[in-house]
Design an enzyme around this catalytic site. Structure first.
Site, PDB file in Angstrom:
ATOM      1  N   CYS A   1      -0.656   6.487   8.901  1.00 41.24           N
ATOM      2  CA  CYS A   1      -0.993   5.213   8.260  1.00 41.24           C
ATOM      3  C   CYS A   1      -2.070   5.522   7.232  1.00 41.24           C
ATOM      4  CB  CYS A   1      -1.457   4.204   9.309  1.00 41.24           C
ATOM      5  SG  CYS A   1      -2.822   4.793  10.344  1.00 41.24           S
TER       6      CYS A   1
ATOM      7  N   ARG B   1       0.849  -1.214   0.000  1.00 41.37           N
ATOM      8  CA  ARG B   1       0.000   0.000   0.000  1.00 41.37           C
ATOM      9  C   ARG B   1       0.871   1.246   0.000  1.00 41.37           C
ATOM     10  NH1 ARG B   1      -4.332   0.317   4.457  1.00 41.37           N
ATOM     11  NH2 ARG B   1      -5.017   2.053   3.146  1.00 41.37           N
TER      12      ARG B   1
END
Length: 285
Positions: free
Chosen positions: A242, A183
Site C-alpha cells: 500500500c 493514488r
C-alpha cells in the site's frame, strides 16, 4: 483462551470475554493526517480494559531508514512494544480501531508474523462496540510491563526489495496495491513525495473488503472477489503493499478470512519503493 477465530470477531462474541485476564484488548485507532488523534480519542473513551498501541510509535520503528513511512520493526523491537502493552504469550488478543480495521489489521498481521495465532480484529471496531453498548471507560491507562520475549519473525511472510523486484516482473506472482484508485493511478498523492505505483502492481483498494457499515464482507464473497484476481495463482503467490505497509494488511486479513492463506507483505510499500529514485514507477491504470 480460545477465540474460535484467527481473523475477525464480532461484538456479540467479544462481550462475554471482556474482563478476563487471558484476553488482551488493544486499541489501534489512528489518523495519518493527525497522528495524535488516536491516542486522544483513546483517552476520551475506550473499551474497558483496553491498552493503546500507536501506529507510528508502537507498530513501526521510525529509527529505520529507507523502509517507508512505517518501517516494520525488528522482532526484538516488537518484543519491547508487546512488553509495554503487557502481552503474555498465553493470552488471546483482540485489536480494534475506529471502525474499518485499517489500522488494527497491522497489529493482527504483526502478531501472526511472530507466530501468535490467537488474535482477531473486532469487526466494525470501536463504532460497533459503542453501538452495541459494550462497557467503556476514559483516561490514560497505566500498564504493568510483561516479560520481554525472545521473538522470531516468519521470514517467509515478508519480501525485501530484491524479492519484490523479482516478483513484480514474474507473471506467476501477483502484487496487489491496497491504496485508493486515484493514488494508485498517480492522479493525487496527499502523503508521499512521488505519485504513482510500483510497476507490475494491480489495484484493489482495501475499502472493497467492507460493507456499508464498515464491516468485512462475508468470507464467501471475499473469496470470490480475490479468486477472480488470482486466477490460477495460489495465495502464496500474492504480495500485498500500500502506501506504507498498513492497509496492505487489511487485504491480507481479508484473504485469510476468506480461506486464502499464505500471501506475503511488502512492508516498505510505495513510500519505501520511492526512497530510491533509481527504482521505476508507473502512472495510470
Amino acid at each position: 483462551m480460545d477465540l474460535n477465530t484467527e481473523t475477525l470477531i464480532d461484538v456479540t462474541a467479544l462481550k462475554p470475554l471482556l474482563g478476563q485476564t487471558d484476553l488482551l484488548l488493544v486499541d489501534c485507532r489512528f489518523d495519518l493526517m493527525q497522528p495524535d488523534a488516536g491516542r486522544q480519542a483513546f483517552e476520551q473513551l475506550h473499551l474497558a480494559g483496553a491498552v493503546y498501541a500507536d501506529v507510528n510509535q508502537d507498530l513501526s520503528d521510525q529509527s529505520l531508514t529507507g523502509l517507508g513511512r512505517h518501517p516494520l520493526p525488528t522482532p526484538a523491537h516488537f518484543a519491547e512494544t508487546l512488553s509495554r502493552l503487557g502481552f503474555r504469550p498465553e493470552q488471546a488478543v483482540v485489536v480494534y480501531d475506529q471502525g474499518n480495521g485499517a489500522y488494527a489489521a497491522r497489529l493482527w498481521w504483526m502478531l501472526r508474523w511472530i507466530g501468535h495465532r490467537q488474535v482477531a480484529v473486532l469487526n466494525g471496531g470501536f463504532q460497533a462496540a459503542q453501538k452495541a453498548g459494550l462497557p467503556m471507560t476514559s483516561g490514560a491507562v497505566s500498564v504493568v510491563p510483561s516479560q520481554v520475549l525472545d521473538l522470531r519473525g516468519t521470514t517467509s511472510s515478508v519480501l525485501d526489495y530484491l524479492a519484490l523486484d523479482q516478483a513484480r516482473q514474474d507473471p506467476s506472482w501477483l502484487l496487489i496495491d491496497a491504496r485508493g484508485a486515484e493514488r494508485y493511478r498517480g492522479d493525487v498523492e496527499p502523503i508521499d513525495p512521488v505519485a504513482g505505483h510500483i510497476p507490475g502492481a494491480i489495484n484493489r483498494p482495501f475499502t472493497q473488503n467492507l460493507d456499508s457499515e464498515q464491516r468485512f464482507l462475508p468470507p464467501a464473497e471475499l473469496r470470490m472477489q480475490f479468486q477472480t484476481l488470482l486466477g490460477a495463482r495460489s495465495a502464496e503467490q500474492v504480495v500485498h503493499q500500500c502506501g506504507s505497509g498498513i492497509t496492505a494488511c487489511h487485504n491480507l486479513l481479508a484473504m485469510t478470512h476468506a480461506g486464502l492463506v499464505g500471501s506475503k507483505l511488502f512492508a516498505p510499500s510505495w513510500s519505501g519503493w520511492i526512497s530510491d529514485p533509481s527504482r521505476p514507477i508507473s502512472r495510470g491504470d
